[in-house]
Design a protein around this motif. Structure first.
Motif, short mmCIF file in Angstrom:
data_model
loop_
_atom_site.label_atom_id
_atom_site.label_comp_id
_atom_site.label_asym_id
_atom_site.label_seq_id
_atom_site.Cartn_x
_atom_site.Cartn_y
_atom_site.Cartn_z
N SER A 29 0.42 -0.96 -0.26
CA SER A 29 -0.08 -0.10 0.13
C SER A 29 0.55 0.81 -0.22
CB SER A 29 -1.03 -0.09 1.27
OG SER A 29 -0.16 0.33 1.97
N VAL A 30 0.32 2.57 -0.35
CA VAL A 30 1.36 4.10 -0.16
C VAL A 30 0.44 4.07 0.44
CG1 VAL A 30 1.56 5.85 -1.37
CG2 VAL A 30 1.51 3.86 -2.72
N GLU A 31 1.07 4.92 1.34
CA GLU A 31 0.77 5.67 2.68
C GLU A 31 1.50 6.99 2.60
OE1 GLU A 31 1.70 3.02 6.56
OE2 GLU A 31 -0.37 2.34 5.67
N GLY A 32 0.72 8.11 3.07
CA GLY A 32 1.46 9.66 3.47
C GLY A 32 2.55 9.14 4.40
N GLY A 33 3.68 9.99 4.09
CA GLY A 33 4.53 10.19 5.32
C GLY A 33 6.32 9.34 4.24
N GLY A 34 7.06 9.04 4.92
CA GLY A 34 8.62 8.88 4.72
C GLY A 34 9.37 10.64 3.95
N CYS A 35 10.31 10.04 4.29
CA CYS A 35 10.96 11.35 3.77
C CYS A 35 10.93 12.08 1.85
CB CYS A 35 12.37 11.01 3.75
SG CYS A 35 13.40 9.53 2.99
N SER A 36 10.19 11.36 1.66
CA SER A 36 9.81 12.03 0.51
C SER A 36 8.25 12.13 0.18
CB SER A 36 10.58 11.51 -0.88
OG SER A 36 11.79 11.19 -0.94
N GLY A 37 7.46 12.23 1.22
CA GLY A 37 6.00 13.10 0.58
C GLY A 37 5.08 11.98 1.17
N PHE A 38 5.38 10.27 0.68
CA PHE A 38 4.12 8.89 0.00
C PHE A 38 5.81 8.12 0.29
CE2 PHE A 38 2.58 11.41 -2.48
CZ PHE A 38 0.89 11.39 -1.85
N SER A 39 5.22 6.48 0.90
CA SER A 39 5.54 5.81 1.61
C SER A 39 5.27 4.19 1.49
CB SER A 39 6.81 5.91 2.89
OG SER A 39 5.54 5.50 3.71
N TYR A 40 5.84 3.40 0.67
CA TYR A 40 5.79 1.84 0.22
C TYR A 40 5.12 1.50 1.92
CZ TYR A 40 6.31 2.86 -4.18
OH TYR A 40 6.48 4.00 -5.50
N LYS A 41 3.96 0.49 2.02
CA LYS A 41 4.11 -0.31 3.12
C LYS A 41 3.50 -1.62 2.74
CE LYS A 41 1.40 -1.57 7.53
NZ LYS A 41 0.20 -1.13 8.43
N TYR A 42 4.25 -3.09 3.02
CA TYR A 42 4.59 -3.99 2.72
C TYR A 42 3.85 -4.94 4.14
CZ TYR A 42 8.02 -2.65 -0.96
OH TYR A 42 8.45 -1.86 -1.91
#
Length: 107
Positions: A29-42
């Motif tokens: 899934s894609v979530e808001g956050g991470g150092c670039s704005g969006f992050s992948y969650k496994y």
């Protein structure tokens, strides 16, 4: 909308799922956050949702929810094993930039 899975990723996912008898798929899934704005969650999951995109290949099963799918349309999920380590890698044509860790991106 489509997302593809490389043979290397399918092989690794099938191996992981074979070791977890109560889990039937890898959810990305894609979530808001991470150092670039969006992050992948496994996440390993036992069930799929009615609106999931289901990708099956060589014994692997990947689920992507309908909210994350527009961010990942056209992406390729790969698994790399090199001197830097082992990791899933998503080659996403929608990402305008990504961070050094490879798990966050911006659009």
């Amino acid at each position: 909308m489509s997302v593809t899975l490389t043979d290397a990723a399918a092989s690794r996912i099938a191996t992981i799922l074979a070791e977890k008898a109560d889990m039937h798929a890898l959810r990305i899934s894609v979530e808001g956050g991470g150092c670039s704005g969006f992050s992948y969650k496994y996440e390993l999951v036992a069930e799929q949702n009615a609106d999931d995109l289901v990708i099956e290949k060589n014994g692997a099963r990947v689920l992507i929810d309908s909210t994350s799918l527009p961010f990942m349309d056209g992406a390729e999920i790969n698994f790399v094993d090199n001197l830097m380590g082992q990791a899933f890698e998503i080659n996403n044509p929608n990402a305008s930039s990504s961070c050094g860790c490879g798990t966050s991106f911006s659009i």
